[in-house]
Design a protein around this motif. Structure first.
Motif, PDB file in Angstrom:
ATOM      1  N   TRP A  42     -55.213  45.332 -22.821  1.00 23.20           N
ATOM      2  CA  TRP A  42     -56.563  44.828 -22.627  1.00 23.20           C
ATOM      3  C   TRP A  42     -57.220  45.439 -21.391  1.00 23.20           C
ATOM      4  CZ3 TRP A  42     -52.834  40.444 -22.766  1.00 23.20           C
ATOM      5  CH2 TRP A  42     -52.618  39.976 -24.072  1.00 23.20           C
ATOM      6  N   VAL A  43     -58.542  45.342 -21.371  1.00 22.58           N
ATOM      7  CA  VAL A  43     -59.330  45.708 -20.187  1.00 22.58           C
ATOM      8  C   VAL A  43     -59.817  44.406 -19.550  1.00 22.58           C
ATOM      9  CG1 VAL A  43     -61.363  46.909 -19.310  1.00 22.58           C
ATOM     10  CG2 VAL A  43     -60.042  47.904 -21.194  1.00 22.58           C
ATOM     11  N   ILE A  44     -59.400  44.170 -18.319  1.00 18.12           N
ATOM     12  CA  ILE A  44     -59.729  42.932 -17.606  1.00 18.12           C
ATOM     13  C   ILE A  44     -60.766  43.233 -16.530  1.00 18.12           C
ATOM     14  CG2 ILE A  44     -58.837  41.016 -16.231  1.00 18.12           C
ATOM     15  CD1 ILE A  44     -57.624  41.075 -18.998  1.00 18.12           C
ATOM     16  N   GLY A  45     -61.857  42.480 -16.541  1.00 22.88           N
ATOM     17  CA  GLY A  45     -62.844  42.572 -15.472  1.00 22.88           C
ATOM     18  C   GLY A  45     -62.571  41.523 -14.412  1.00 22.88           C
ATOM     19  N   TYR A  46     -62.568  41.938 -13.152  1.00 28.03           N
ATOM     20  CA  TYR A  46     -62.293  41.006 -12.052  1.00 28.03           C
ATOM     21  C   TYR A  46     -63.311  41.245 -10.944  1.00 28.03           C
ATOM     22  CZ  TYR A  46     -59.802  38.369  -8.442  1.00 28.03           C
ATOM     23  OH  TYR A  46     -59.467  37.459  -7.466  1.00 28.03           O
ATOM     24  N   ASP A  47     -64.070  40.205 -10.607  1.00 29.37           N
ATOM     25  CA  ASP A  47     -65.044  40.328  -9.526  1.00 29.37           C
ATOM     26  C   ASP A  47     -64.512  39.666  -8.260  1.00 29.37           C
ATOM     27  OD1 ASP A  47     -67.879  41.030  -8.637  1.00 29.37           O
ATOM     28  OD2 ASP A  47     -67.729  38.908  -8.091  1.00 29.37           O
ATOM     29  N   ALA A  67     -51.703  42.162 -11.489  1.00 35.75           N
ATOM     30  CA  ALA A  67     -52.150  43.063 -12.558  1.00 35.75           C
ATOM     31  C   ALA A  67     -51.276  44.309 -12.640  1.00 35.75           C
ATOM     32  CB  ALA A  67     -53.611  43.445 -12.327  1.00 35.75           C
ATOM     33  N   SER A  68     -50.793  44.776 -11.499  1.00 36.09           N
ATOM     34  CA  SER A  68     -49.978  45.996 -11.484  1.00 36.09           C
ATOM     35  C   SER A  68     -48.624  45.800 -12.157  1.00 36.09           C
ATOM     36  CB  SER A  68     -49.774  46.469 -10.043  1.00 36.09           C
ATOM     37  OG  SER A  68     -48.904  45.596  -9.334  1.00 36.09           O
ATOM     38  N   MET A  69     -48.212  44.548 -12.343  1.00 31.56           N
ATOM     39  CA  MET A  69     -46.912  44.259 -12.948  1.00 31.56           C
ATOM     40  C   MET A  69     -46.936  44.352 -14.469  1.00 31.56           C
ATOM     41  SD  MET A  69     -45.964  40.914 -10.642  1.00 31.56           S
ATOM     42  CE  MET A  69     -44.525  40.506 -11.649  1.00 31.56           C
ATOM     43  N   TYR A  70     -48.137  44.379 -15.062  1.00 34.68           N
ATOM     44  CA  TYR A  70     -48.245  44.222 -16.510  1.00 34.68           C
ATOM     45  C   TYR A  70     -48.916  45.422 -17.167  1.00 34.68           C
ATOM     46  CZ  TYR A  70     -47.323  39.420 -15.090  1.00 34.68           C
ATOM     47  OH  TYR A  70     -46.774  38.305 -14.534  1.00 34.68           O
ATOM     48  N   LYS A  75     -54.620  47.705 -20.036  1.00 38.15           N
ATOM     49  CA  LYS A  75     -54.972  49.125 -20.098  1.00 38.15           C
ATOM     50  C   LYS A  75     -55.738  49.543 -18.853  1.00 38.15           C
ATOM     51  CE  LYS A  75     -58.019  50.337 -23.208  1.00 38.15           C
ATOM     52  NZ  LYS A  75     -58.599  50.691 -24.531  1.00 38.15           N
ATOM     53  N   ASP A  76     -56.610  48.627 -18.372  1.00 33.93           N
ATOM     54  CA  ASP A  76     -57.424  48.958 -17.202  1.00 33.93           C
ATOM     55  C   ASP A  76     -57.938  47.660 -16.584  1.00 33.93           C
ATOM     56  OD1 ASP A  76     -58.751  50.460 -15.307  1.00 33.93           O
ATOM     57  OD2 ASP A  76     -60.501  50.853 -16.579  1.00 33.93           O
ATOM     58  N   THR A  77     -58.168  47.684 -15.282  1.00 35.12           N
ATOM     59  CA  THR A  77     -58.854  46.587 -14.604  1.00 35.12           C
ATOM     60  C   THR A  77     -60.147  47.136 -14.019  1.00 35.12           C
ATOM     61  OG1 THR A  77     -57.522  47.002 -12.618  1.00 35.12           O
ATOM     62  CG2 THR A  77     -56.822  45.204 -14.050  1.00 35.12           C
ATOM     63  N   VAL A  78     -61.244  46.494 -14.359  1.00 33.77           N
ATOM     64  CA  VAL A  78     -62.550  46.855 -13.807  1.00 33.77           C
ATOM     65  C   VAL A  78     -62.815  45.888 -12.657  1.00 33.77           C
ATOM     66  CG1 VAL A  78     -65.021  47.059 -14.261  1.00 33.77           C
ATOM     67  CG2 VAL A  78     -63.354  47.694 -16.035  1.00 33.77           C
ATOM     68  N   ILE A  79     -62.656  46.365 -11.430  1.00 35.30           N
ATOM     69  CA  ILE A  79     -62.778  45.506 -10.255  1.00 35.30           C
ATOM     70  C   ILE A  79     -64.087  45.805  -9.537  1.00 35.30           C
ATOM     71  CG2 ILE A  79     -61.778  44.900  -8.019  1.00 35.30           C
ATOM     72  CD1 ILE A  79     -59.028  45.432  -9.179  1.00 35.30           C
ATOM     73  N   THR A  80     -64.873  44.753  -9.317  1.00 35.24           N
ATOM     74  CA  THR A  80     -66.131  44.870  -8.584  1.00 35.24           C
ATOM     75  C   THR A  80     -66.081  43.936  -7.377  1.00 35.24           C
ATOM     76  OG1 THR A  80     -67.153  43.149  -9.959  1.00 35.24           O
ATOM     77  CG2 THR A  80     -67.443  45.442 -10.660  1.00 35.24           C
ATOM     78  N   MET A  96     -69.950  44.586 -16.484  1.00 36.44           N
ATOM     79  CA  MET A  96     -68.713  44.384 -17.246  1.00 36.44           C
ATOM     80  C   MET A  96     -69.008  44.126 -18.720  1.00 36.44           C
ATOM     81  SD  MET A  96     -66.462  41.993 -14.690  1.00 36.44           S
ATOM     82  CE  MET A  96     -66.192  42.427 -12.970  1.00 36.44           C
ATOM     83  N   ILE A  97     -70.068  43.357 -18.979  1.00 35.49           N
ATOM     84  CA  ILE A  97     -70.460  43.102 -20.371  1.00 35.49           C
ATOM     85  C   ILE A  97     -70.824  44.417 -21.055  1.00 35.49           C
ATOM     86  CG2 ILE A  97     -72.167  41.978 -21.861  1.00 35.49           C
ATOM     87  CD1 ILE A  97     -72.360  39.764 -19.684  1.00 35.49           C
ATOM     88  N   ALA A  98     -71.594  45.251 -20.342  1.00 36.09           N
ATOM     89  CA  ALA A  98     -72.003  46.541 -20.911  1.00 36.09           C
ATOM     90  C   ALA A  98     -70.802  47.439 -21.181  1.00 36.09           C
ATOM     91  CB  ALA A  98     -72.981  47.230 -19.962  1.00 36.09           C
ATOM     92  N   LYS A  99     -69.766  47.311 -20.364  1.00 33.85           N
ATOM     93  CA  LYS A  99     -68.557  48.123 -20.548  1.00 33.85           C
ATOM     94  C   LYS A  99     -67.620  47.550 -21.602  1.00 33.85           C
ATOM     95  CE  LYS A  99     -68.575  49.997 -15.849  1.00 33.85           C
ATOM     96  NZ  LYS A  99     -67.936  49.987 -14.508  1.00 33.85           N
ATOM     97  N   ARG A 100     -67.974  46.388 -22.141  1.00 30.91           N
ATOM     98  CA  ARG A 100     -67.192  45.732 -23.193  1.00 30.91           C
ATOM     99  C   ARG A 100     -65.758  45.450 -22.743  1.00 30.91           C
ATOM    100  NH1 ARG A 100     -69.560  42.824 -26.286  1.00 30.91           N
ATOM    101  NH2 ARG A 100     -67.766  42.910 -27.697  1.00 30.91           N
ATOM    102  N   VAL A 101     -65.622  44.915 -21.540  1.00 30.29           N
ATOM    103  CA  VAL A 101     -64.291  44.482 -21.124  1.00 30.29           C
ATOM    104  C   VAL A 101     -63.832  43.373 -22.067  1.00 30.29           C
ATOM    105  CG1 VAL A 101     -64.742  45.083 -18.713  1.00 30.29           C
ATOM    106  CG2 VAL A 101     -65.148  42.735 -19.493  1.00 30.29           C
ATOM    107  N   ASP A 102     -62.536  43.125 -22.106  1.00 29.04           N
ATOM    108  CA  ASP A 102     -62.004  42.112 -23.018  1.00 29.04           C
ATOM    109  C   ASP A 102     -62.087  40.702 -22.449  1.00 29.04           C
ATOM    110  OD1 ASP A 102     -61.152  43.849 -25.173  1.00 29.04           O
ATOM    111  OD2 ASP A 102     -59.645  44.608 -23.761  1.00 29.04           O
ATOM    112  N   LEU A 103     -62.131  40.586 -21.119  1.00 25.85           N
ATOM    113  CA  LEU A 103     -62.186  39.268 -20.474  1.00 25.85           C
ATOM    114  C   LEU A 103     -62.677  39.466 -19.047  1.00 25.85           C
ATOM    115  CD1 LEU A 103     -59.704  36.350 -20.659  1.00 25.85           C
ATOM    116  CD2 LEU A 103     -60.164  37.334 -18.402  1.00 25.85           C
TER     117      LEU A 103
END
Length: 346
Positions: A42-47, A67-70, A75-80, A96-103
């Protein structure tokens, strides 16, 4: 990989059991997450809501370590980073919505200002996990926290127990406008209203900053050199240093802090310090990721999930202090020592 998957499952079970153990009201509301089920990775967004003190920095680092453990699940973390700004946080979530993150995982910088953008994410079928900070209403997927109102209340109850049903106190609030700080003070007021002879003689914001808290308390002591107690939503050694430099007699201090610099000072001065630390663990951000995994697997979660705070007292402070770790470190942590030392530059 097999060991990593087993570890993930264990962590998810732990979150489920914690949720069940503290389920009341919205905590009893079970959320059906099957609409969000997706196959990993998954792609996880984290602010990152704010990096204004060492707690918030370590809070973000706990997430990054988890996150680094899994890598087999993420697949990727989008961190802002929102830098405490509601407007910037809205833009980050929209990105993040525009990038279609999974959560998306967020710690809201406003109790109401993000409601519209969170609804927008949910309409896009992107679940939103609230991490350590609540919002008004229920337009989110799930929420993890300690009960900040109960934390502030516990601090006040201890203070009354130590100083008695009357006296003059200072109140140091946290960051103005943030729901966490407001909830803690609301909880404290529940207690103080029962004791009309307890007078708040001065109240100000310390902004969860040691230098500002020290400056605020120093100014208070200049006006009221004799006081009976301090309720401080603050990193504790700012309060203690102000008392020491003013040569004012120490009084009971109620704080939410397990900051290592504070604990070192406290442990060295146990004979004159009477304090409590009702703490909010930095690893809440790690639990938010565990909840995210449940949601993306389509597993049920409770709407609101609470864990109990850790409590540091004169009796157990030496069990929590870490003499080998930096002062900025918060000791109720899952970070590796190396990662914590790298974070705080030691």
């Amino acid at each position: 990989m097999r060991k990593s998957i087993i570890l993930v499952l264990v962590l998810l079970l732990v979150v489920g059991s914690v949720s069940a153990a503290f389920a009341v009201d919205k905590q009893q509301q079970v959320v059906n997450t099957t609409r969000f089920k997706k196959d990993p990775p998954w792609v996880i967004g984290y602010d990152i809501y704010w990096l204004g003190n060492t707690w918030s920095a370590q809070f973000a680092e706990e997430f990054k370590q988890a996150a680094s453990m899994y890598d087999q699940l993420i697949k990727d973390t989008v961190i802002t980073s929102s830098e405490g700004s509601v407007e910037k946080q809205i833009r980050n979530i929209e990105s993040m919505i525009a990038k279609r993150v999974d959560l998306i995982i967020i710690s809201p910088n406003s109790t109401s200002g993000l409601n519209s953008v969170i609804k927008k994410a949910l309409r896009a079928n992107i679940p939103v996990v609230l991490n350590a900070v609540a919002i008004d209403g229920d337009e989110y997927t799930t929420f993890i926290n300690v009960t900040d109102r109960a934390l502030g209340k516990a601090m006040a109850e201890w203070l009354v127990q130590e100083m008695g049903p009357k006296g003059r106190i200072f109140v140091i609030n946290g960051l103005p406008g943030l729901g966490v700080a407001e909830a803690r003070w609301e909880g404290a007021q529940e207690v103080f209203k029962k004791y009309p002879k307890i007078k708040v003689v001065l109240q100000d914001n310390g902004d969860w900053s040691v230098p500002k808290t020290k400056r605020v308390v120093s100014d208070m002591l200049a006006a009221y050199p004799r006081i009976d107690g301090v309720w401080g939503d603050a990193i504790g050694h700012g309060i203690m240093e102000a008392f020491e430099e003013a040569r004012a007699p120490f009084v009971p201090f109620a704080t939410p802090s397990d900051n290592n610099g504070f604990l070192k000072y406290w442990a060295k001065n146990k004979s004159k310090v009477n304090a409590i630390g009702v703490t909010k663990p930095v690893w809440l951000s790690k639990l938010s990721l565990d909840l995210a995994f449940r949601v993306l697997q389509g597993l049920p979660v409770f709407k609101d999930n609470y864990i109990p705070p850790n409590v540091v007292t004169n009796d157990n402070v030496e069990e929590f202090v870490r003499w080998d770790m930096p002062d900025g470190y918060w000791t109720y942590s899952t970070l590796t020592d190396k990662r914590a030392k790298d974070l705080f530059g030691e």
